[in-house]
Design a protein around this motif. Structure first.
Motif, PDB file in Angstrom:
ATOM      1  N   PHE A  47       0.904  -1.111  -0.064  1.00  0.00           N
ATOM      2  CA  PHE A  47       0.039   0.111   0.053  1.00  0.00           C
ATOM      3  C   PHE A  47       0.791   1.248  -0.037  1.00  0.00           C
ATOM      4  CE2 PHE A  47      -2.225   3.412   2.238  1.00  0.00           C
ATOM      5  CZ  PHE A  47      -3.405   3.536   1.528  1.00  0.00           C
ATOM      6  N   VAL A  48       1.969   1.220   0.834  1.00  0.00           N
ATOM      7  CA  VAL A  48       2.708   2.622   1.188  1.00  0.00           C
ATOM      8  C   VAL A  48       3.432   2.599  -0.503  1.00  0.00           C
ATOM      9  CG1 VAL A  48       4.861   3.280   2.176  1.00  0.00           C
ATOM     10  CG2 VAL A  48       3.255   2.333   3.375  1.00  0.00           C
ATOM     11  N   LEU A  49       3.835   1.507  -0.912  1.00  0.00           N
ATOM     12  CA  LEU A  49       4.499   1.623  -2.384  1.00  0.00           C
ATOM     13  C   LEU A  49       3.468   2.177  -3.165  1.00  0.00           C
ATOM     14  CD1 LEU A  49       6.871  -1.549  -2.291  1.00  0.00           C
ATOM     15  CD2 LEU A  49       7.860   0.852  -2.033  1.00  0.00           C
ATOM     16  N   ALA A  50       2.549   1.985  -3.412  1.00  0.00           N
ATOM     17  CA  ALA A  50       1.490   2.102  -4.295  1.00  0.00           C
ATOM     18  C   ALA A  50       1.129   3.757  -4.272  1.00  0.00           C
ATOM     19  CB  ALA A  50       0.289   1.181  -4.323  1.00  0.00           C
ATOM     20  N   GLU A  51       0.928   3.935  -2.851  1.00  0.00           N
ATOM     21  CA  GLU A  51       0.671   5.433  -2.679  1.00  0.00           C
ATOM     22  C   GLU A  51       1.857   6.303  -2.690  1.00  0.00           C
ATOM     23  OE1 GLU A  51      -2.646   6.671  -1.804  1.00  0.00           O
ATOM     24  OE2 GLU A  51      -3.031   4.463  -2.838  1.00  0.00           O
ATOM     25  N   ASP A  52       2.909   5.969  -2.159  1.00  0.00           N
ATOM     26  CA  ASP A  52       4.166   7.033  -1.935  1.00  0.00           C
ATOM     27  C   ASP A  52       5.038   6.905  -3.125  1.00  0.00           C
ATOM     28  OD1 ASP A  52       2.510   8.089   0.039  1.00  0.00           O
ATOM     29  OD2 ASP A  52       3.746   6.859   1.466  1.00  0.00           O
ATOM     30  N   GLY A  53       5.264   5.697  -3.710  1.00  0.00           N
ATOM     31  CA  GLY A  53       6.210   5.317  -4.521  1.00  0.00           C
ATOM     32  C   GLY A  53       7.330   4.970  -4.078  1.00  0.00           C
ATOM     33  N   GLU A  54       8.365   5.180  -4.689  1.00  0.00           N
ATOM     34  CA  GLU A  54       9.730   4.295  -4.242  1.00  0.00           C
ATOM     35  C   GLU A  54      10.107   4.784  -2.645  1.00  0.00           C
ATOM     36  OE1 GLU A  54      12.620   5.620  -7.011  1.00  0.00           O
ATOM     37  OE2 GLU A  54      12.959   7.446  -5.830  1.00  0.00           O
ATOM     38  N   ASN A  55      10.455   3.903  -2.033  1.00  0.00           N
ATOM     39  CA  ASN A  55      10.693   4.043  -0.540  1.00  0.00           C
ATOM     40  C   ASN A  55      12.077   3.100  -0.087  1.00  0.00           C
ATOM     41  OD1 ASN A  55       8.842   5.636   1.718  1.00  0.00           O
ATOM     42  ND2 ASN A  55       7.660   5.045  -0.167  1.00  0.00           N
ATOM     43  N   THR A  56      12.905   3.621   0.912  1.00  0.00           N
ATOM     44  CA  THR A  56      13.808   2.638   1.469  1.00  0.00           C
ATOM     45  C   THR A  56      13.321   1.785   2.579  1.00  0.00           C
ATOM     46  OG1 THR A  56      14.152   4.163   3.438  1.00  0.00           O
ATOM     47  CG2 THR A  56      15.294   4.509   1.463  1.00  0.00           C
ATOM     48  N   ILE A  57      13.984   0.624   2.885  1.00  0.00           N
ATOM     49  CA  ILE A  57      13.392  -0.186   3.835  1.00  0.00           C
ATOM     50  C   ILE A  57      13.258   0.348   5.140  1.00  0.00           C
ATOM     51  CG2 ILE A  57      13.977  -2.350   5.171  1.00  0.00           C
ATOM     52  CD1 ILE A  57      13.635  -2.915   2.429  1.00  0.00           C
ATOM     53  N   THR A  58      14.109   1.278   5.519  1.00  0.00           N
ATOM     54  CA  THR A  58      13.904   2.079   6.961  1.00  0.00           C
ATOM     55  C   THR A  58      12.475   2.933   6.826  1.00  0.00           C
ATOM     56  OG1 THR A  58      16.256   2.287   7.207  1.00  0.00           O
ATOM     57  CG2 THR A  58      14.812   3.951   8.352  1.00  0.00           C
ATOM     58  N   GLU A  59      12.313   3.620   5.698  1.00  0.00           N
ATOM     59  CA  GLU A  59      11.388   4.280   5.468  1.00  0.00           C
ATOM     60  C   GLU A  59       9.839   3.625   5.529  1.00  0.00           C
ATOM     61  OE1 GLU A  59      13.180   7.974   2.561  1.00  0.00           O
ATOM     62  OE2 GLU A  59      12.010   6.272   1.766  1.00  0.00           O
ATOM     63  N   LEU A  60       9.964   2.546   4.900  1.00  0.00           N
ATOM     64  CA  LEU A  60       8.846   1.526   4.708  1.00  0.00           C
ATOM     65  C   LEU A  60       8.657   1.136   6.333  1.00  0.00           C
ATOM     66  CD1 LEU A  60       9.594  -0.485   1.583  1.00  0.00           C
ATOM     67  CD2 LEU A  60       7.674   0.877   2.070  1.00  0.00           C
ATOM     68  N   ALA A  61       9.461   0.664   6.983  1.00  0.00           N
ATOM     69  CA  ALA A  61       9.493   0.012   8.371  1.00  0.00           C
ATOM     70  C   ALA A  61       8.708   1.243   9.150  1.00  0.00           C
ATOM     71  CB  ALA A  61      10.766  -0.251   9.039  1.00  0.00           C
ATOM     72  N   LEU A  62       9.243   2.639   9.059  1.00  0.00           N
ATOM     73  CA  LEU A  62       8.795   3.591   9.878  1.00  0.00           C
ATOM     74  C   LEU A  62       6.957   3.837   9.638  1.00  0.00           C
ATOM     75  CD1 LEU A  62      11.611   6.079  10.002  1.00  0.00           C
ATOM     76  CD2 LEU A  62      10.784   4.820  11.902  1.00  0.00           C
ATOM     77  N   ALA A  63       6.741   3.735   8.306  1.00  0.00           N
ATOM     78  CA  ALA A  63       5.379   4.101   8.008  1.00  0.00           C
ATOM     79  C   ALA A  63       4.584   3.119   8.420  1.00  0.00           C
ATOM     80  CB  ALA A  63       5.597   4.117   6.349  1.00  0.00           C
ATOM     81  N   ILE A  64       5.010   1.770   8.409  1.00  0.00           N
ATOM     82  CA  ILE A  64       3.944   0.627   8.606  1.00  0.00           C
ATOM     83  C   ILE A  64       4.091   0.242  10.184  1.00  0.00           C
ATOM     84  CG2 ILE A  64       3.836  -0.034   6.294  1.00  0.00           C
ATOM     85  CD1 ILE A  64       5.325  -2.672   7.136  1.00  0.00           C
ATOM     86  N   GLY A  65       4.995   0.481  10.898  1.00  0.00           N
ATOM     87  CA  GLY A  65       5.488   0.268  12.320  1.00  0.00           C
ATOM     88  C   GLY A  65       5.851  -1.135  12.524  1.00  0.00           C
ATOM     89  N   HIS A  66       6.593  -1.506  11.577  1.00  0.00           N
ATOM     90  CA  HIS A  66       7.145  -3.032  11.715  1.00  0.00           C
ATOM     91  C   HIS A  66       8.637  -2.905  11.786  1.00  0.00           C
ATOM     92  CE1 HIS A  66       3.905  -5.542   9.441  1.00  0.00           C
ATOM     93  NE2 HIS A  66       3.397  -4.719  10.338  1.00  0.00           N
ATOM     94  N   SER A  67       9.363  -4.002  12.145  1.00  0.00           N
ATOM     95  CA  SER A  67      10.823  -3.647  12.290  1.00  0.00           C
ATOM     96  C   SER A  67      11.545  -3.842  10.988  1.00  0.00           C
ATOM     97  CB  SER A  67      11.350  -5.032  13.082  1.00  0.00           C
ATOM     98  OG  SER A  67      11.066  -6.067  12.490  1.00  0.00           O
ATOM     99  N   GLN A  68      12.788  -3.351  10.838  1.00  0.00           N
ATOM    100  CA  GLN A  68      13.454  -3.477   9.452  1.00  0.00           C
ATOM    101  C   GLN A  68      13.726  -4.909   8.910  1.00  0.00           C
ATOM    102  OE1 GLN A  68      16.827  -0.762   8.713  1.00  0.00           O
ATOM    103  NE2 GLN A  68      15.873   0.788  10.175  1.00  0.00           N
ATOM    104  N   PRO A  69      14.075  -5.784   9.922  1.00  0.00           N
ATOM    105  CA  PRO A  69      14.149  -7.312   9.290  1.00  0.00           C
ATOM    106  C   PRO A  69      12.806  -7.791   8.818  1.00  0.00           C
ATOM    107  CG  PRO A  69      15.348  -6.965  11.524  1.00  0.00           C
ATOM    108  CD  PRO A  69      14.709  -5.625  11.126  1.00  0.00           C
ATOM    109  N   SER A  70      11.720  -7.340   9.562  1.00  0.00           N
ATOM    110  CA  SER A  70      10.494  -7.913   8.925  1.00  0.00           C
ATOM    111  C   SER A  70      10.309  -7.130   7.501  1.00  0.00           C
ATOM    112  CB  SER A  70       9.398  -7.231   9.857  1.00  0.00           C
ATOM    113  OG  SER A  70       7.990  -7.710   9.474  1.00  0.00           O
ATOM    114  N   VAL A  71      10.205  -5.965   7.370  1.00  0.00           N
ATOM    115  CA  VAL A  71      10.257  -5.545   6.214  1.00  0.00           C
ATOM    116  C   VAL A  71      11.243  -5.946   5.178  1.00  0.00           C
ATOM    117  CG1 VAL A  71      10.220  -3.100   4.891  1.00  0.00           C
ATOM    118  CG2 VAL A  71       9.329  -3.088   7.231  1.00  0.00           C
ATOM    119  N   THR A  72      12.165  -6.252   5.371  1.00  0.00           N
ATOM    120  CA  THR A  72      13.213  -6.790   4.527  1.00  0.00           C
ATOM    121  C   THR A  72      12.920  -8.204   3.923  1.00  0.00           C
ATOM    122  OG1 THR A  72      15.033  -5.580   5.343  1.00  0.00           O
ATOM    123  CG2 THR A  72      15.530  -7.736   4.203  1.00  0.00           C
TER     124      THR A  72
END
Length: 320
Positions: A47-72
């Motif tokens: 959803f974040v990638l579809a709405e906001d476009g490209e993101n880093t793993i760190t930005e995605l983790a912050l956006a969805i409230g997950h850990s970086q390993p989980s998002v990775t």
């Protein structure tokens, strides 16, 4: 379910996990219904990638409230499914950016149609239910962000255990406890001084007979905490709060707070306008307690103790 009727609120986590599992299972079936090859756990990142476009793993983790390993891990799975890829055309070569592929963008359009139907279905459940679960979840999230369930349970534990604490006036039979409890903490951080020995070895002569009071905290009938209210021969202060000590084996049961409240009440009944104390900033729990009670720093007074590096006072007129 009968189990949850028996366990009560203790099984809140288990009940929420069961509900989550049920919704997640339905979510997987819903994706199949719309012929979308997609794992429900990917949705927040997608959803974040579809709405906001490209993101880093760190930005995605912050956006969805997950850990970086989980998002990775999710990104790796979505990459294997052909939905996302590293953006090699990014102008910022210092960061690894990920974005939806053409396949991902195509699925995004189909998921939007699916989301509209899901939204309508959930609105239908809300209209049938007596409680709006969506709003309740938001409210619970806000409340738990303000104070976690762990902290709330810890407070209840302290409150329950404090009911088993009895604060009683000093008697001669408590003299050994009065001395040993104070000597234990003083020796752990500093060294015993002449003024300590006078008060601890002769509490009746140096405290009680001069208009002061001593209180003892009993837990299971065992003396585990002590505190003195010493009458001061001073134009600025009526009494000093001193010789507070709580056994390490019962710390966390609110005993220091209960003793201090008893001291404050006794000072009020004696017609005092204020209470003075001396301490050391290395004793962080004690300093925090004094601040919580309303004590404020004062400066420039002489002290018989080498270890004293902070002096405080409590104006009893400020206490309801």
């Amino acid at each position: 379910m009968d189990l949850f009727e028996k366990t009560g609120k203790m099984a809140l986590g288990s009940r929420l996990r069961l509900l989550t599992a049920k919704v997640t299972e339905d979510a997987g079936n819903i994706y199949e219904l719309y012929s979308v090859e997609f794992s429900p756990k990917w949705f927040p990142v997608f959803f974040v990638l579809a709405e906001d476009g490209e993101n880093t793993i760190t930005e995605l983790a912050l956006a969805i409230g997950h850990s970086q390993p989980s998002v990775t891990k999710i990104i790796q799975e979505m990459t294997a499914a052909g939905l996302v890829a590293e953006n090699r055309n990014s102008s910022d070569k210092r960061r690894t950016l990920v974005a939806l592929t053409e396949k991902g963008m195509s699925i995004s359009a189909r998921i939007k149609i699916q989301c509209a139907d899901v939204e309508a279905a959930i609105d239908g459940i809300i209209s049938e239910a007596k409680i709006n679960l969506w709003e309740a979840i938001q409210e619970w999230e806000q409340l738990l962000n303000q104070k976690s369930l762990f902290k709330r349970v810890a407070e209840q534990k302290k409150l329950r255990e404090s009911r088993d604490v009895e604060i009683v006036p000093y008697q001669d039979k408590y003299q050994t406890a009065f001395r040993s409890l104070n000597e234990e903490w003083i020796s752990a951080y500093f060294k015993m001084e002449a003024a300590d020995y006078k008060a601890l070895d002769h509490p009746t002569e140096y405290i009680l007979n001069k208009g002061g009071q001593i209180f003892v905290a009993l837990y299971n009938n065992e003396p585990v905490g002590v505190c003195a209210l010493i009458k001061m021969n001073d134009p600025d202060y009526d009494f000093e709060l001193a010789k507070m000590a709580v056994s390490p084996k019962v710390q966390g049961k609110n005993i220091g707070w209960l003793l201090a409240q008893k001291i404050i009440t006794a000072a009020k009944h004696a017609g005092a306008g204020n209470i003075y104390l001396e301490s050391n900033t290395a004793l962080k729990p004690a300093i925090n307690l004094y601040h919580k009670l309303g004590f404020k720093k004062v400066f420039g007074r002489t002290t018989p103790y080498e270890r004293c590096n902070i002096q405080m006072e409590l104006n009893l007129k400020d206490i309801a």
